[in-house]
Enzyme design. Structure first.
Site, short mmCIF file in Angstrom:
data_model
loop_
_atom_site.label_atom_id
_atom_site.label_comp_id
_atom_site.label_asym_id
_atom_site.label_seq_id
_atom_site.Cartn_x
_atom_site.Cartn_y
_atom_site.Cartn_z
N GLY B 9 0.88 -1.21 0.23
CA GLY B 9 0.00 0.09 -0.15
C GLY B 9 0.83 1.15 -0.03
N ASN B 10 2.10 1.24 0.71
CA ASN B 10 2.95 2.34 0.64
C ASN B 10 3.68 2.63 -0.52
OD1 ASN B 10 2.29 2.79 3.43
ND2 ASN B 10 3.84 1.36 4.05
N LYS B 123 -5.04 -5.52 11.95
CA LYS B 123 -4.40 -5.12 10.54
C LYS B 123 -4.82 -3.63 10.53
CE LYS B 123 -3.86 -4.98 5.91
NZ LYS B 123 -2.57 -5.06 5.48
N LYS B 207 -1.99 -8.83 2.40
CA LYS B 207 -1.86 -9.16 1.27
C LYS B 207 -0.23 -9.87 0.91
CE LYS B 207 1.50 -5.88 -0.43
NZ LYS B 207 1.88 -6.04 0.98
N LYS B 265 6.06 -9.19 5.62
CA LYS B 265 6.92 -9.50 4.34
C LYS B 265 8.10 -10.61 4.37
CE LYS B 265 5.95 -5.14 2.07
NZ LYS B 265 5.04 -4.91 3.02
#
Lengths: 305, 305
Positions: B9-10, B123, B207, B265
């Site tokens: 998103g970033n 989240k 995600k 991640k």
């Protein structure tokens, strides 16, 4: 047969009913039952849908809060393809007991950037208002407004659909037996820039016209334009009111049908038939499998009955 | 190689920048340039993306107007798949000069309805707030809130992704050379009802986890987790801060990485590697083609360097 079934906004959201997620899901569930009947009868199916009420609501929520700015109609159209596509996909998968793959593809549809529709907004979107409220909102938010039956609504440009860039991807899915939901809300409106790139435009394409183009490009056998009325009527509301079971495209164009509802449907049905499509029909969503057998709705065909 | 590239998103919306359509499109255009480099290098590509800021904004616009009622997170997630998917698709098509088909598929992702995450929302979604404003909004709108770095944000449940029902459709498109954008926002969260039907649930799936599942199920060669930081760092912000070029999954799990950014991640990269994936890497979006050649970012691999 390969069938393109176009669901009217009114088939998904009853006129005047609240635009809640629950109301939409309940209506979509009924639609899915009818659509599943087409698949169970052995046909391949493509589903398209309107987005008039929904895109108008999204625009209104933004206009009233302006958190993050107001998004243009191409972006809001893409949001409605996601939202409505998801509801239809999930309910259709459930109605089919997950026995047939169903997929929803975002669909851009190219229009001419010089289409005269951009200077004459005519497509109704969003909620129904009284005249005073519509005029006040129009003045405050920069909308064009127009009368829709007994109410007033926002109107936006509705240019002609010219080309569906993703048609090749749609063909791959259809060939492989996937039921595809696509071209939602008439497609995300885009136009070519001088450098050849595509970019979004501020418009909502008529979903019946876009569905007729899609059906012709895919070489579909049938185009079903489904709504909340069971047929095209002669002398609607008059003393000689009667449903029309079958007519030639030449006859359809002579009927005086209302703009924004039956008019665009009859026109789209004629276009598909004149482009070589075998069956074009207009009728009630719940009757979809019956319409396909020629036992309900109005069929527009070049063949004599 | 078949490459799954997950856009944070970033990477699409800079931290603290306004959430306008124009700002998102400008960032997506930069992302598209990097992604086009992967395709031009001869690889097949699947693109996934986050939706944290966008889904939070949609929820907020609704909470503040409540026109048409407040839609649940599965429906809002579907809207963000439409909106963000469209922007990425159009910019990537333009970056590739329309030489390669690019398609966006709505993607449901199944979770366990009894996932413990439903009772522990973690989240982050939506805008950043100061503590007082976040507490006031949380109380007014029924949100859970939590601290995110120097700010506060809304938090929602983030259950584990278990299954991607549309994986068969995705395989068809990948086999036919279509670049696919899918599993946006971690996928639309759904769970099985006792009768076997799927229904939406109130959650946002991580995600990176969903992308690792997707990459493993598709038998992808590489999973790239792309963000606005150029690598995983040892001792981030400390005296011994240094980028890690390569590490084994066993080493990655021993690092103390921040929740909500590098932690998920690194975990997703480990999962993909341990499931048999060849290359998992974390790095800056703009470096995507270079990361794939092993010349930037952090690679997580079971092979020694």
């Amino acid at each position: 047969m390969l069938v393109v079934a176009a669901l009217g906004g009114n088939a998904l959201l009853r006129r005047g009913s609240p635009m809640t997620a629950a109301a939409q899901r309940a209506n979509v569930r009924e639609a899915a039952t009818a659509l599943a009947g087409i698949v169970r009868a052995g046909h391949r199916l493509i589903v398209t849908h309107g987005n008039g009420p929904q895109i108008g609501l999204l625009a209104l929520q933004q206009d009233r809060t302006a958190t993050g700015g107001v998004y243009p109609l191409d972006v809001l159209g893409a949001e409605t393809e996601g939202m409505i596509g998801y509801l239809i996909e999930q309910e259709l998968e459930n109605a089919l007991g997950h026995s047939v793959p169903v997929a929803t593809l975002l669909t851009q549809v190219e229009v001419d950037p010089d289409d005269p529709a951009f200077t004459r907004p005519k497509k109704f979107i969003g909620p129904l208002y009284g005249e005073d409220e519509a005029r006040a909102l129009g003045a405050a938010l920069g909308w064009s407004i127009a009368q829709d039956g007994d109410h007033w609504r926002r109107v936006v440009a509705s240019p002609e659909p010219k080309r569906i860039p993703d048609i090749g991807v749609l063909r791959i899915l259809v060939e492989r037996g996937v039921v595809v939901i696509c071209t939602g809300g008439g497609g995300i409106p885009v136009a070519e820039r001088p450098d050849g790139a595509l970019q979004g435009v501020e418009a909502v394409i008529d979903k019946d016209r876009a569905s007729a183009l899609l059906a012709a490009e895919l070489g579909a056998d049938a185009l079903l334009l489904l709504t909340d009325v069971d047929a095209v009527y002669r002398d609607w509301g008059g003393p000689d009111e009667a449903p029309i079971r079958r007519m030639a495209p030449e006859e359809a164009v002579t009927l005086d049908l209302p703009d924004g509802s039956m008019g665009p449907k009859a026109e789209a049905a004629c276009r598909f038939t004149l482009a070589g499509g075998r069956i074009a029909a207009i009728g009630a969503l719940a009757d979809a499998p019956t319409i396909l057998r020629g036992e309900a709705g109005t069929m527009i065909s070049q063949d004599p009955a």
